[in-house]
Design an enzyme around this catalytic site. Structure first.
Site, PDB file in Angstrom:
ATOM      1  N   VAL A   1       0.860  -1.181   0.000  1.00 54.85           N
ATOM      2  CA  VAL A   1       0.000   0.000   0.000  1.00 54.85           C
ATOM      3  C   VAL A   1       0.895   1.229   0.000  1.00 54.85           C
ATOM      4  CG1 VAL A   1      -1.982  -1.085   1.138  1.00 54.85           C
ATOM      5  CG2 VAL A   1      -0.199  -0.001   2.534  1.00 54.85           C
ATOM      6  N   SER A   2       0.298   2.382  -0.315  1.00 56.37           N
ATOM      7  CA  SER A   2       1.094   3.600  -0.465  1.00 56.37           C
ATOM      8  C   SER A   2       1.360   4.342   0.829  1.00 56.37           C
ATOM      9  CB  SER A   2       0.399   4.546  -1.453  1.00 56.37           C
ATOM     10  OG  SER A   2       0.316   3.937  -2.722  1.00 56.37           O
ATOM     11  N   SER A   3       0.446   4.230   1.819  1.00 57.10           N
ATOM     12  CA  SER A   3       0.607   5.043   3.029  1.00 57.10           C
ATOM     13  C   SER A   3       0.131   4.306   4.270  1.00 57.10           C
ATOM     14  CB  SER A   3      -0.172   6.357   2.884  1.00 57.10           C
ATOM     15  OG  SER A   3      -1.547   6.089   2.714  1.00 57.10           O
TER      16      SER A   3
ATOM     17  N   GLN B   1      -3.502   3.275   5.028  1.00 60.20           N
ATOM     18  CA  GLN B   1      -4.090   2.177   4.253  1.00 60.20           C
ATOM     19  C   GLN B   1      -3.750   0.816   4.857  1.00 60.20           C
ATOM     20  OE1 GLN B   1      -2.217   3.380   0.501  1.00 60.20           O
ATOM     21  NE2 GLN B   1      -4.256   3.743  -0.347  1.00 60.20           N
TER      22      GLN B   1
END
Length: 199
Positions: free
Chosen positions: A61-63, A66
């Site tokens: 996931v990006s961050s 999340q």
């Protein structure tokens, strides 16, 4: 388990082309036997997982916000690998799909290059990288690694994919310019997101 399979069956099993199978044989990576009629066949026992290496499932996931999605990816990948009876390891990664230096991605690439991996399992193609996942797939093909993508369905339109890519690029560069927590950055991203959605 001593069954002989055709070159087409082996190509399907390994998720590669017939030409790739022929190249592997020419390079001495695999061996075939010939039938009485002169047809090329492969021993299925030569391609059991223990001989080829381990299965790696990769989730990203990006961050940090999340994390629930990362847990969901992990659960789906683990359930699938268990249902196939594979001995597997899940690599969890956090970071932009444009970041090639993520710890998990580096660990995966090193394992692929060291020949330790038999199979790579991902939920979606873009979980590896937003741009350039084909490079990872090329490394997999070169080392005879089977790639399993659980969700190959293309739900998004071209325009939606393009908008998502643009937002990803803006996020990365604006975070570097202004700091990921600045209110100026958040306001900029919100305005850009609204503009892209209205295209």
């Amino acid at each position: 388990m001593n069954r002989l399979i055709s070159i087409g069956e082996l190509a399907e099993l390994k998720a590669v082309s017939v030409d790739t199978i022929r190249r592997w044989e020419k390079d001495g990576k695999i061996e075939s036997v010939r039938t009485d009629g002169g047809h090329r066949r492969y021993r299925l026992t030569d391609f059991v997982e223990e001989k080829l290496g381990k299965t790696i499932a990769y989730a990203r996931v990006s961050s940090h916000d999340q994390k629930s999605d990362l847990d969901r990816q992990d659960a789906v990948l683990s359930a699938y690998c268990l249902s196939q009876g594979w001995d597997f390891e899940v690599i969890r990664d956090l970071g932009s799909g444009m970041n090639y230096r993520k710890k998990g991605l580096q660990k995966l690439i090193n394992a692929l290059l060291d020949g330790e991996v038999a199979r790579l399992v991902i939920s979606h193609k873009d979980r590896l990288l937003r741009f350039g996942s084909e490079l990872i797939f090329a490394v997999c093909e070169h080392h005879g690694v089977e790639v399993v993508i659980l969700n190959k369905k293309e739900d998004a339109t071209f325009e939606e994919d393009l908008a998502s890519d643009v937002l990803e690029i803006i996020t990365v560069f604006s975070a570097r310019l202004y700091g990921s927590r600045s209110s100026k950055n958040k306001k900029l991203l919100n305005n850009l997101a609204k503009s892209v959605q209205n295209l």
